[in-house]
Design a protein around this motif. Structure first.
Motif: not given
Length: 385
Positions: A111-135
């Protein structure tokens, strides 16, 4: 991952992103990532400015604990949590039988992390991690997460298209970061994949229980119990270094809100998270286990209290101070400096409230006749000013 070479500065734009990816390929290969996995993962990768903007502009958490709990443990979230425990009763019972973690606790994290699965996140993970590593601002951390994410793909647990998460790289129903997933996620359904992304939350809930079990969750022991303090209580005992069994706390007047001694679940410390004027809790070792998931005090209390509400307990008994708020980092630094200038050394001025700062606060509070609760309140800072 210590051998990774990461740029120590933040890039201004995406111009060098393709060259960074080309250089990263060699580091990924050295970490055991095949070219096939790398090519599939990076086929549609893109630079995500939004992830960088959000990483650089994270607001400090200064909401009062009362406000935080009013949303984290709202009536709606409690009702939905009880509904989830009922709907997934069989799965949660099997998870409890294997990992000795109660269904209400696992469900509270969900419930705390994703409101019971309603907010799991839809950002492409490889893109965001690569972007933040590059930054580069936290490049080493995000590059280690990116390597772990590639290993997850290489293992076949999820496809690059379905590997989504938050802007910061947390994934699935219970928001594992890739390195935690690698270490603790389990295939509870037995389909050969540790799938924390699917609509079916089984693997995610079991993985959370496995995580808690790894850090020695004690079944049957509460995270904490709200207590009532006697008149004239010595608040210097509200220190994590002071531990007693609840029966021993009862001998000095610390009892449950029902007036009876708290059962002896194990050694406990006494905490007043908003100072002498707010709720008090006996905290047990399971409090620290929740803290391994997220070490923010408000989060730990939120998960613990939500799990209590899901299993049928009522709201907190004691009111919160009406004007309580958490200090900004600059204010914490100022508090330390003013305490030190007043002759109460905090052992350094870094904006972090640790045992030395709390000891300095207690000493100052005693000197001016305040309850020595060690709490870094805004009112205390105003007084020092």
């Amino acid at each position: 991952m210590a051998a990774l070479t990461v740029a120590p500065f933040a890039h201004a734009d995406a111009a060098g992103f393709p060259n960074w990816i080309a250089g990263f390929r060699g580091r990924a290969r050295a970490a055991g990532i095949s070219d096939r996995t790398f090519d599939a993962a990076f086929a549609d990768v893109r630079y995500l400015q939004d992830s960088i903007d959000r990483d650089r502009n994270q607001a400090e958490f200064v909401r009062p604990l009362a406000d935080y709990l009013s949303s984290a443990v709202s009536d709606t979230r409690v009702v939905n949590g009880r509904d989830k425990v009922g709907r997934f009763a069989n799965v949660l019972a099997q998870i409890e039988a294997r990992f000795d973690v109660e269904p209400q606790v696992v469900t509270a994290v969900w419930g705390m992390e994703s409101n019971y699965g309603q907010r799991r996140g839809d950002t492409p993970l490889i893109s965001t991690l690569a972007t933040l590593a590059y930054d580069g601002r936290r490049g080493e951390f995000f590059e280690s997460q990116l390597i772990a994410a590639l290993k997850i793909l290489q293992n076949g647990d999820v496809s690059p298209r379905d590997m989504t998460g938050s802007w910061a790289g947390a994934m699935g129903h219970t928001q594992f970061i890739p390195t935690s997933y690698e270490a603790y996620a389990v295939d509870f359904t037995g389909d050969g994949r540790r799938d924390i992304w699917a609509d079916d939350p089984t693997d995610a809930l079991a993985s959370t229980a496995a995580y808690f079990r790894r850090f020695n969750w004690t079944k049957g022991q509460p995270w904490g119990v709200e207590v009532r303090l006697p008149a004239g209580f010595d608040f210097s005992q509200t220190s994590r270094s002071v531990t007693r069994n609840p029966s021993d706390w009862a001998r000095v007047g610390v009892v449950g809100v029902d007036g009876r001694a708290v059962p002896d679940y194990g050694e406990a410390t006494l905490s007043t998270p908003t100072g002498a004027g707010g709720p008090a809790f006996l905290l047990f070792r399971n409090y620290d286990v929740i803290g391994r998931y997220n070490n923010a005090e408000a989060y730990i209390i939120g998960v613990g209290h939500l799990s209590d509400r899901i299993r049928g307990l009522g709201p907190l008994s004691a009111p919160f101070p009406p004007d309580e708020r958490r200090l900004l980092r600059a204010e914490r630094t100022e508090l330390q400096q003013r305490l030190t200038n007043a002759g109460f050394s905090t052992g350094g001025v870094d904006g972090r409230i640790g045992p030395n700062t709390r000891a300095a606060i207690r000493a100052y509070q005693r000197s001016v006749g305040l309850p020595p609760d060690g709490h870094p309140s805004y009112m205390l800072l105003q007084r020092l000013r």
